[in-house]
Motif scaffolding. Sequence first.
Motif, PDB file in Angstrom:
ATOM      1  N   THR A  43       1.053  -1.137   0.019  1.00  0.00           N
ATOM      2  CA  THR A  43       0.171   0.077   0.015  1.00  0.00           C
ATOM      3  C   THR A  43       0.686   1.081   0.055  1.00  0.00           C
ATOM      4  N   PRO A  44       0.207   2.179  -0.657  1.00  0.00           N
ATOM      5  CA  PRO A  44       1.055   3.473  -0.596  1.00  0.00           C
ATOM      6  C   PRO A  44       1.498   4.111   0.786  1.00  0.00           C
ATOM      7  N   ALA A  45       0.531   3.686   1.807  1.00  0.00           N
ATOM      8  CA  ALA A  45       0.710   4.210   3.262  1.00  0.00           C
ATOM      9  C   ALA A  45       1.970   3.378   3.814  1.00  0.00           C
ATOM     10  N   TYR A  46       2.000   2.254   3.586  1.00  0.00           N
ATOM     11  CA  TYR A  46       3.141   1.351   4.133  1.00  0.00           C
ATOM     12  C   TYR A  46       4.467   1.622   3.411  1.00  0.00           C
ATOM     13  N   ARG A  47       4.383   1.848   2.030  1.00  0.00           N
ATOM     14  CA  ARG A  47       5.776   2.089   1.390  1.00  0.00           C
ATOM     15  C   ARG A  47       6.229   3.519   1.765  1.00  0.00           C
ATOM     16  N   ALA A  48       5.180   4.217   2.163  1.00  0.00           N
ATOM     17  CA  ALA A  48       5.854   5.844   2.480  1.00  0.00           C
ATOM     18  C   ALA A  48       6.559   5.498   4.007  1.00  0.00           C
ATOM     19  N   LEU A  49       6.291   4.424   4.698  1.00  0.00           N
ATOM     20  CA  LEU A  49       6.953   4.262   5.974  1.00  0.00           C
ATOM     21  C   LEU A  49       8.125   3.369   5.772  1.00  0.00           C
ATOM     22  N   VAL A  63       2.755   7.444  13.829  1.00  0.00           N
ATOM     23  CA  VAL A  63       3.098   8.019  12.299  1.00  0.00           C
ATOM     24  C   VAL A  63       3.290   9.386  12.250  1.00  0.00           C
ATOM     25  N   ASP A  64       2.460  10.280  12.875  1.00  0.00           N
ATOM     26  CA  ASP A  64       2.735  11.823  12.823  1.00  0.00           C
ATOM     27  C   ASP A  64       3.701  12.211  13.733  1.00  0.00           C
ATOM     28  N   GLY A  65       4.666  12.778  13.242  1.00  0.00           N
ATOM     29  CA  GLY A  65       5.848  13.435  14.242  1.00  0.00           C
ATOM     30  C   GLY A  65       6.859  12.283  14.749  1.00  0.00           C
ATOM     31  N   GLY A  66       6.631  10.953  14.346  1.00  0.00           N
ATOM     32  CA  GLY A  66       7.385  10.234  14.946  1.00  0.00           C
ATOM     33  C   GLY A  66       8.638   9.514  13.793  1.00  0.00           C
TER      34      GLY A  66
END
Length: 213
Positions: A43-49, A63-66
Motif C-alpha cells: 500500500t502507498p501508506a506502508y511504502r511511505a514508511l 506515524v505523525d511526528g514520529g
Amino acid sequence: MGELKVLGRTTSSNVMKVLWTAAELDLPFVREDVGGPYGGVDTPAYRALNPNGLVPTLLDGGVDGGVAIWESNTICRYLCNKAGETALYPAAPAARGLCERWMDWQLSTLAPHAGIFWIMNVRTPEAQRDPAVLAAKREDMAKALRIVEAALGTQPFLGGARMTLADVALGPWGHRWFALGADQGQFPNMAAWYARLQTRPGYQTHVVKVPLS
Ligand SMILES: N[C@@H](CCC(=O)N[C@@H](CS)C(=O)NCC(=O)O)C(=O)O
C-alpha cells in the motif's frame, strides 16, 4: 517515550529479532500483523514508511511526528540505544565490533542461503521439492553455519561471554536449522548455544514457540 509499534507478522525471522530484543529490554510495544498472508506491504501508506515493502518496520512515537525505522538489525540497535546501557549491545569499541560483525554477517552472508533454504523446505509444496536441490541448499547453509559452529567452540555466545545482538541476529536461524532436522551431533557447539538461548523467555515466546511458516 512514545509508543513503539512493530509492523510485521510474527512468523518472519526478521520480525522475531525485533520482538525478542524488545522483550530482553523490557520495552513495551504494540504490534500489527503485516506481510505474508496479511499483506499490506504494497500500500502507498506502508511504502511511505518502508519503501522496501518488507517487514519489520518500527514506528516510534506514532506515524505523525514520529520516526519509522526499517532493517531488522538496525531496529534492534535502535531499541538498545533507546533503552540505554545494555550488555545486549556493548558500548566498548572492541566488544561492539565483535557483536556487530555477526549482525552484518547474518544479513550479508547467511541470509541469501537461509532465504532459499527456507523457501525450499517450508514454503514449497512437498510434491514440488527436488531432493537434489534441497540437499545442495542444505549444504550451502551448513557451510555458512560451520563458521558459527567454530566460533562457538571457544565462547558461549557469538560476541563473547555474554549474550548480545549477535545472538539475536542468528538465534532465529539456529532454531530453524535444528527444527528442520539438522543433526545436533554435527553442530555440537551450536546445539549448546541453542540450549543456552532457550533459557531466555523472549527467545521462547518470539522464536521457539512460533510455527514454522
Ligand atoms: N534486510 C531486511 C529483510 C526484511 C525481509 O526480507 N523481510 C521479509 C520477511 S523475513 C518480508 O518482508 N517478506 C515479505 C512479506 O513478509 O510479506 C531486514 O532485515 O529487515
